[in-house]
Design a protein around this motif. Structure first.
Motif, PDB file in Angstrom:
ATOM      1  N   LEU A 184       0.829  -1.208   0.000  1.00 41.84           N
ATOM      2  CA  LEU A 184       0.000   0.000   0.000  1.00 41.84           C
ATOM      3  C   LEU A 184       0.859   1.252   0.000  1.00 41.84           C
ATOM      4  O   LEU A 184       1.784   1.396   0.811  1.00 41.84           O
ATOM      5  N   LYS A 185       0.526   2.181  -0.886  1.00 45.83           N
ATOM      6  CA  LYS A 185       1.162   3.485  -0.880  1.00 45.83           C
ATOM      7  C   LYS A 185       0.498   4.362   0.192  1.00 45.83           C
ATOM      8  O   LYS A 185      -0.594   4.040   0.675  1.00 45.83           O
ATOM      9  N   PRO A 186       1.130   5.467   0.582  1.00 42.65           N
ATOM     10  CA  PRO A 186       0.503   6.350   1.570  1.00 42.65           C
ATOM     11  C   PRO A 186      -0.897   6.779   1.136  1.00 42.65           C
ATOM     12  O   PRO A 186      -1.117   7.165  -0.014  1.00 42.65           O
ATOM     13  N   GLY A 187      -1.856   6.671   2.059  1.00 38.09           N
ATOM     14  CA  GLY A 187      -3.241   7.044   1.789  1.00 38.09           C
ATOM     15  C   GLY A 187      -4.102   5.897   1.315  1.00 38.09           C
ATOM     16  O   GLY A 187      -5.323   6.008   1.278  1.00 38.09           O
ATOM     17  N   GLU A 188      -3.486   4.749   0.956  1.00 38.01           N
ATOM     18  CA  GLU A 188      -4.241   3.650   0.393  1.00 38.01           C
ATOM     19  C   GLU A 188      -4.766   2.683   1.442  1.00 38.01           C
ATOM     20  O   GLU A 188      -4.200   2.547   2.531  1.00 38.01           O
ATOM     21  N   ILE A 189      -5.857   2.013   1.094  1.00 37.82           N
ATOM     22  CA  ILE A 189      -6.429   0.955   1.913  1.00 37.82           C
ATOM     23  C   ILE A 189      -6.766  -0.235   1.014  1.00 37.82           C
ATOM     24  O   ILE A 189      -7.032  -0.072  -0.172  1.00 37.82           O
ATOM     25  N   LEU A 190      -6.704  -1.422   1.597  1.00 34.60           N
ATOM     26  CA  LEU A 190      -7.135  -2.641   0.912  1.00 34.60           C
ATOM     27  C   LEU A 190      -8.481  -3.025   1.493  1.00 34.60           C
ATOM     28  O   LEU A 190      -8.610  -3.227   2.709  1.00 34.60           O
ATOM     29  N   VAL A 191      -9.495  -3.131   0.631  1.00 34.78           N
ATOM     30  CA  VAL A 191     -10.866  -3.354   1.085  1.00 34.78           C
ATOM     31  C   VAL A 191     -11.428  -4.629   0.466  1.00 34.78           C
ATOM     32  O   VAL A 191     -11.271  -4.867  -0.737  1.00 34.78           O
ATOM     33  N   GLU A 192     -12.082  -5.433   1.296  1.00 34.83           N
ATOM     34  CA  GLU A 192     -12.856  -6.566   0.806  1.00 34.83           C
ATOM     35  C   GLU A 192     -14.274  -6.094   0.532  1.00 34.83           C
ATOM     36  O   GLU A 192     -14.946  -5.574   1.425  1.00 34.83           O
ATOM     37  N   SER A 193     -14.728  -6.247  -0.702  1.00 35.98           N
ATOM     38  CA  SER A 193     -16.100  -5.862  -1.044  1.00 35.98           C
ATOM     39  C   SER A 193     -17.087  -6.841  -0.418  1.00 35.98           C
ATOM     40  O   SER A 193     -16.842  -8.051  -0.409  1.00 35.98           O
ATOM     41  N   ILE A 194     -18.190  -6.317   0.098  1.00 38.06           N
ATOM     42  CA  ILE A 194     -19.233  -7.159   0.691  1.00 38.06           C
ATOM     43  C   ILE A 194     -20.524  -7.047  -0.108  1.00 38.06           C
ATOM     44  O   ILE A 194     -21.063  -8.046  -0.577  1.00 38.06           O
ATOM     45  N   HIS A 195     -21.015  -5.827  -0.268  1.00 35.79           N
ATOM     46  CA  HIS A 195     -22.220  -5.580  -1.062  1.00 35.79           C
ATOM     47  C   HIS A 195     -21.918  -4.504  -2.101  1.00 35.79           C
ATOM     48  O   HIS A 195     -21.265  -3.499  -1.794  1.00 35.79           O
ATOM     49  N   LEU A 196     -22.434  -4.690  -3.309  1.00 37.80           N
ATOM     50  CA  LEU A 196     -22.292  -3.704  -4.376  1.00 37.80           C
ATOM     51  C   LEU A 196     -23.667  -3.182  -4.779  1.00 37.80           C
ATOM     52  O   LEU A 196     -24.631  -3.942  -4.851  1.00 37.80           O
ATOM     53  N   SER A 197     -23.724  -1.893  -5.037  1.00 39.17           N
ATOM     54  CA  SER A 197     -24.968  -1.253  -5.429  1.00 39.17           C
ATOM     55  C   SER A 197     -25.168  -1.375  -6.935  1.00 39.17           C
ATOM     56  O   SER A 197     -24.245  -1.154  -7.724  1.00 39.17           O
ATOM     57  N   ASN A 198     -26.384  -1.739  -7.335  1.00 39.15           N
ATOM     58  CA  ASN A 198     -26.760  -1.779  -8.751  1.00 39.15           C
ATOM     59  C   ASN A 198     -27.618  -0.556  -9.053  1.00 39.15           C
ATOM     60  O   ASN A 198     -28.703  -0.408  -8.496  1.00 39.15           O
ATOM     61  N   ASP A 199     -27.141   0.305  -9.937  1.00 38.05           N
ATOM     62  CA  ASP A 199     -27.825   1.563 -10.225  1.00 38.05           C
ATOM     63  C   ASP A 199     -27.866   1.820 -11.726  1.00 38.05           C
ATOM     64  O   ASP A 199     -26.871   1.588 -12.426  1.00 38.05           O
ATOM     65  N   PRO A 200     -28.988   2.344 -12.232  1.00 38.37           N
ATOM     66  CA  PRO A 200     -29.059   2.683 -13.654  1.00 38.37           C
ATOM     67  C   PRO A 200     -27.970   3.670 -14.073  1.00 38.37           C
ATOM     68  O   PRO A 200     -27.500   3.638 -15.215  1.00 38.37           O
ATOM     69  N   ALA A 201     -27.562   4.547 -13.142  1.00 41.01           N
ATOM     70  CA  ALA A 201     -26.543   5.548 -13.470  1.00 41.01           C
ATOM     71  C   ALA A 201     -25.232   4.921 -13.911  1.00 41.01           C
ATOM     72  O   ALA A 201     -24.437   5.561 -14.618  1.00 41.01           O
ATOM     73  N   GLN A 202     -24.983   3.693 -13.522  1.00 40.74           N
ATOM     74  CA  GLN A 202     -23.748   3.037 -13.917  1.00 40.74           C
ATOM     75  C   GLN A 202     -23.615   2.931 -15.429  1.00 40.74           C
ATOM     76  O   GLN A 202     -22.501   2.916 -15.956  1.00 40.74           O
ATOM     77  N   LYS A 203     -24.744   2.863 -16.120  1.00 42.35           N
ATOM     78  CA  LYS A 203     -24.677   2.788 -17.586  1.00 42.35           C
ATOM     79  C   LYS A 203     -23.915   3.998 -18.121  1.00 42.35           C
ATOM     80  O   LYS A 203     -23.110   3.881 -19.056  1.00 42.35           O
ATOM     81  N   GLY A 204     -24.156   5.164 -17.524  1.00 40.91           N
ATOM     82  CA  GLY A 204     -23.427   6.358 -17.930  1.00 40.91           C
ATOM     83  C   GLY A 204     -21.960   6.297 -17.529  1.00 40.91           C
ATOM     84  O   GLY A 204     -21.086   6.795 -18.248  1.00 40.91           O
TER      85      GLY A 204
END
Length: 369
Positions: free
Chosen positions: A47-67
């Motif tokens: 990890l560089k300064p300021g970085e974090i390693l995150v395990e994803s748990i839930h992801l949001s599904n949104d129409p805006a992602q198409k954009g």
């Protein structure tokens, strides 16, 4: 114990077009590309300064992602870089940190992307530490306190320019059974106390659901062959003060005829055209906008993220006084854990076929809720 984490991800391989995303992974034109990589937790330089390693748990599904998947230079966000994880908001757990604001074990919300694990600079992304005392399960940070709830909030309290408890008003909400719409109907029906709220949804089950969200809510099934007759019957002799629209196209064309003179349209989305722009065209412009002198207010909720702490504080009041009911925050959760991770793009497309009732969430890690 192994210090190696095997991460899965979907990269943005080609920018999406106005048509459906290309899920033919056997061709170079595919919108997304599956990838695996490893992170070594014992590596002091991981990890560089300021970085974090995150395990994803839930992801949001949104129409805006198409954009977000497109290269549109006029978008409210810069184009997502190709070769990087396809963008998505989500909640996850910090596994390793080189950032003083976050420690191992913290739960965060951020733009995690379609990944099981990711490394990013938390100071450069919209990252927030989560207070688990506010929810009964982590997924509620994407439903109860997620961006869709904030969208409904600012649509009602800010962009409508209405004062709560101005009675004898009539509201119309399209996409009423979705994550934004179901919150918006509750706020309008219970805090603004109108004469009626017309709530457009697809199918008898969703109509029944929206009618349970508050007093004076009348559900209208847009999939019904008698939709226009049902709409006219529900409205009666009234006219609509404000139309909160998430669909555009034919729904907007039809409904705009029934607004009051000097009425208002709050344009939250235009999901009808996200895969085909011709389906979102507003054809009734002259007869509605000009003759009725209507106003249209579009907005993007990220403009209001700066006020999220104040908004969440008010939301908590709304939960306490019964305006909002957490039991009405439906979640449609789909499983992308383990081998199912490869289904993430296909699961996301369910947004455009009415798969979800309430907030549509993809789970990528087990054992947290």
């Amino acid at each position: 114990m192994s210090t190696i984490i095997k991460a899965k991800q979907y990269l943005l391989n080609n920018y999406a077009t106005w048509g459906p995303v290309n899920l033919n992974y056997d061709t170079p034109e595919a919108t997304f590309k599956y990838n695996e990589l490893e992170y070594d937790l014992s590596d002091a330089n991981l990890l560089k300064p300021g970085e974090i390693l995150v395990e994803s748990i839930h992801l949001s599904n949104d129409p805006a992602q198409k954009g977000w998947f497109k290269s549109n230079k006029d978008s409210y966000l810069p184009p997502s870089p190709l070769g990087k994880p396809a963008p998505a908001r989500g909640v996850g757990k910090v596994l390793k940190s080189n950032n003083d604001k976050y420690k191992e074990g913290d739960f965060v919300q951020a733009h995690l992307g379609w990944t099981t694990h990711s490394i990013f600079n938390a100071d450069e992304k919209l990252t927030s530490k989560l207070d688990l005392s506010k929810v009964s399960k982590l997924s509620q940070f994407l439903s109860v306190f997620g961006s869709t709830t904030l969208t409904a909030y600012v649509a009602a309290y800010k962009y409508s320019e209405l004062t709560p408890k101005d009675t004898d008003r009539v509201f119309l909400v399209s996409g009423a059974a979705g994550a934004v719409g179901s919150v918006l109907v509750q706020i309008l029906a219970k805090d603004f106390k109108p004469k009626k709220v017309l709530a457009i949804a697809g199918g008898a089950d969703k109509v029944k659901f929206v009618e349970s969200l508050g007093p004076n809510v009348i559900g209208i099934d847009y999939k019904s062959s008698t939709y226009e007759e049902d709409f006219a019957k529900a409205l009666g002799d009234d006219k609509i003060d404000v139309f909160f629209d998430q669909v555009a196209g034919e729904i907007l064309d039809h409904a705009s005829q029934y607004l009051k003179t000097f009425g208002k349209i709050v344009q939250i989305g235009a999901i009808s055209g996200y895969n085909d722009p011709t389906k979102s065209y507003f054809k009734n412009y002259a007869a509605s906008i000009l003759h009725k002198r209507l106003r249209i207010q579009g907005f993007v909720v990220i403009d209001d993220f700066k006020d999220s702490a104040k908004i969440i504080a008010h939301l908590e009041e709304l939960f306490q006084n019964g305006t909002l009911d957490k039991s009405k925050f439906h979640e449609t959760i789909v499983d992308a854990t383990g081998d199912n991770f490869v289904k993430i793009p296909e699961l996301w497309t369910g947004l455009f076929t009415g798969t979800n009732k309430g907030k549509f969430i993809t789970t990528v890690a087990k054992g947290y809720d």
